[in-house]
Design an enzyme around this catalytic site. Sequence first.
Site, PDB file in Angstrom:
ATOM      1  N   HIS A 402       0.808  -1.217   0.000  1.00  0.00           N
ATOM      2  CA  HIS A 402       0.000   0.000   0.000  1.00  0.00           C
ATOM      3  C   HIS A 402       0.846   1.274   0.000  1.00  0.00           C
ATOM      4  O   HIS A 402       0.306   2.377  -0.165  1.00  0.00           O
ATOM      5  CB  HIS A 402      -0.944   0.001   1.205  1.00  0.00           C
ATOM      6  CG  HIS A 402      -2.284   0.607   0.922  1.00  0.00           C
ATOM      7  ND1 HIS A 402      -2.539   1.364  -0.198  1.00  0.00           N
ATOM      8  CD2 HIS A 402      -3.457   0.575   1.617  1.00  0.00           C
ATOM      9  CE1 HIS A 402      -3.787   1.776  -0.184  1.00  0.00           C
ATOM     10  NE2 HIS A 402      -4.375   1.303   0.908  1.00  0.00           N
ATOM     11  N   ARG A 403       2.148   1.149   0.162  1.00  0.00           N
ATOM     12  CA  ARG A 403       3.010   2.334   0.074  1.00  0.00           C
ATOM     13  C   ARG A 403       3.069   2.855  -1.355  1.00  0.00           C
ATOM     14  O   ARG A 403       3.180   4.073  -1.578  1.00  0.00           O
ATOM     15  CB  ARG A 403       4.435   1.999   0.542  1.00  0.00           C
ATOM     16  CG  ARG A 403       4.562   1.599   1.999  1.00  0.00           C
ATOM     17  CD  ARG A 403       5.987   1.164   2.321  1.00  0.00           C
ATOM     18  NE  ARG A 403       6.384   0.001   1.515  1.00  0.00           N
ATOM     19  CZ  ARG A 403       7.602  -0.531   1.541  1.00  0.00           C
ATOM     20  NH1 ARG A 403       8.548  -0.005   2.315  1.00  0.00           N
ATOM     21  NH2 ARG A 403       7.879  -1.596   0.798  1.00  0.00           N
TER      22      ARG A 403
END
Length: 430
Positions: A402-403
Site C-alpha cells: 500500500h506504500r
Amino acid sequence: MFKVKFADIGEGLTEGTVFKVNFKVGDKVAEGDELFTVETDKVTAEIPAPVDGIIAAMNIKEGQVIKVGEVVVEINDGKDGPKEDKPAEKTAKVEEGASVVGAVPISNDLIKPRTLEKSETQTTSKDFRSTPLARKIASSNGVDLSKISGTGPYNRILVEDVLKAQSGSTVSKTEPQTAAPLAQSSFQATPPVFTGVASEEVIRKPLTGMRKAIAKAMMNSHTNIPAVTLTKTVDISKIVEMRNDLKNSKIGDTFKVTYLPIVVKAVTTVLQQLENINVSLDGDDLLIKKFYNIGIAVDTSRGLVVPVVKAADLKTIWQISNEIRELANKAKNNSLTGNDMKGATFTVSNFGSAGVEFATPIINYPEAAILGVGTIVEQLGMNANKELVTKNMLPLSLTVDHRIIDGADGGRFLTQMAELLENPLALFIN
C-alpha cells in the site's frame, strides 16, 4: 592429508544444514564420490570428494549447521603435507537474486559441485545416479539399480529405495498439483480411545534450511510492507467449457492445460496495461519493471518454494503450461537451481489446490503484489437472457504494497483480470 572445506556451492550462501552423511572414518572414497548432502536456503546439493583416499576425520553429522569455509572432512590421500580444498576468491561485486521466498546476495564467482551436472547416458547400473552406500547395498544383494526409481534429490537412488526394491515394494512418484480443482472432502478419522491419561509431550525441533529461510522471508515481508488485500470472484464458465472440450477431443491427451497457466497469461496481459503494479520500491525510488517474470508458489514437503516463469508475456499459454509443469516437478524432486527461483516481478499463489477459496497471501519481497487463486466453486446465477444457470466462479485475492499501490489500482487490476478470464478468447489471440 587433504582437508575438504565447505565452499559456496553457487547461491552466495553463508551456511547450510547437513542432510545426509554417506561415509565414516576409515571408509575408502574415490574422487567424485558424494561425501555428504547439504541443504541450503534454496536447494539441496551433493558435495563430492575432490581426491581418492581414506576418510581420516568426519567433522560433521546429520542435522548439523555448517558455515562456508569450515573444514568438514579430512581425507588421507597418501601424499605428504596438509592440503586444503580452498574455495575460489569471490569478486567484490554482488548481484541480488530471489531466494526461496525472498532475496539473498549471490556472488559472481562461485564453486559448483560437479555432481550436480546430469549425465546424458545411463547404460549400466553404475551410471544410474545413486549414493555410494546404496550402490554397495545393491551390489551385495543383487539389486538392479536400473529398475529402481530414485526418490532423492535429482532422482538419486537412496538406500531406502534399494531396500524397498529388495523387499518387493515399488517406488512411485506423484504428479504435482498445479490446477485449482473443486474441493472434495475425503477426510476419514477413527476416534481415539481415551485411556484416562492426558499426554503433555512436546517435541522441540529447530528450524533449519528452507523452513528457516521461509520464516525469515515471511517476517521480513510482513514487517516492512503495509499490505492490503482485495478480492473478486470471476465467472470462468467459458474457460471451463473450453478446457472440457479440449480434454474430450482427439488431441486432448497431447494438449493438457490446467487453469493456472491461463491465469498467468491474463496476469502478464494486465500487468502490461497497468505499469504501476509490476513495480518494487528501492529506497525512495519506484522501479517500474518492463519485463514480466511470474513466480509460481509451489507447496513441497520441505516448504514453500517460488520458481519463476521467465518472460511470461512472450510465451503462449501452452508454453507457460509446460514450463509450470517442469518447474513444479523440479520443486517436488528438490532439484530447482538458483536461476529457477530468481528474478520474479510478480507472484501467483494457487491455494485453490488445497480447497481454499479466499486467503491473504504475503507478498514475495521485494515485489509489490501477489495474486492468490482460490478453488473453483459452482454457483447458481443469471445469464444474459435472465435464465438461471450454473456458473463456475473463481475467487481471486490480490495483496499489494500500500506504500506504492493504491486500492483503486488494485481494483482496476482485478477488474481487467475478470474481463479477460470471462472472455478467454482474447488471451489465446494475444
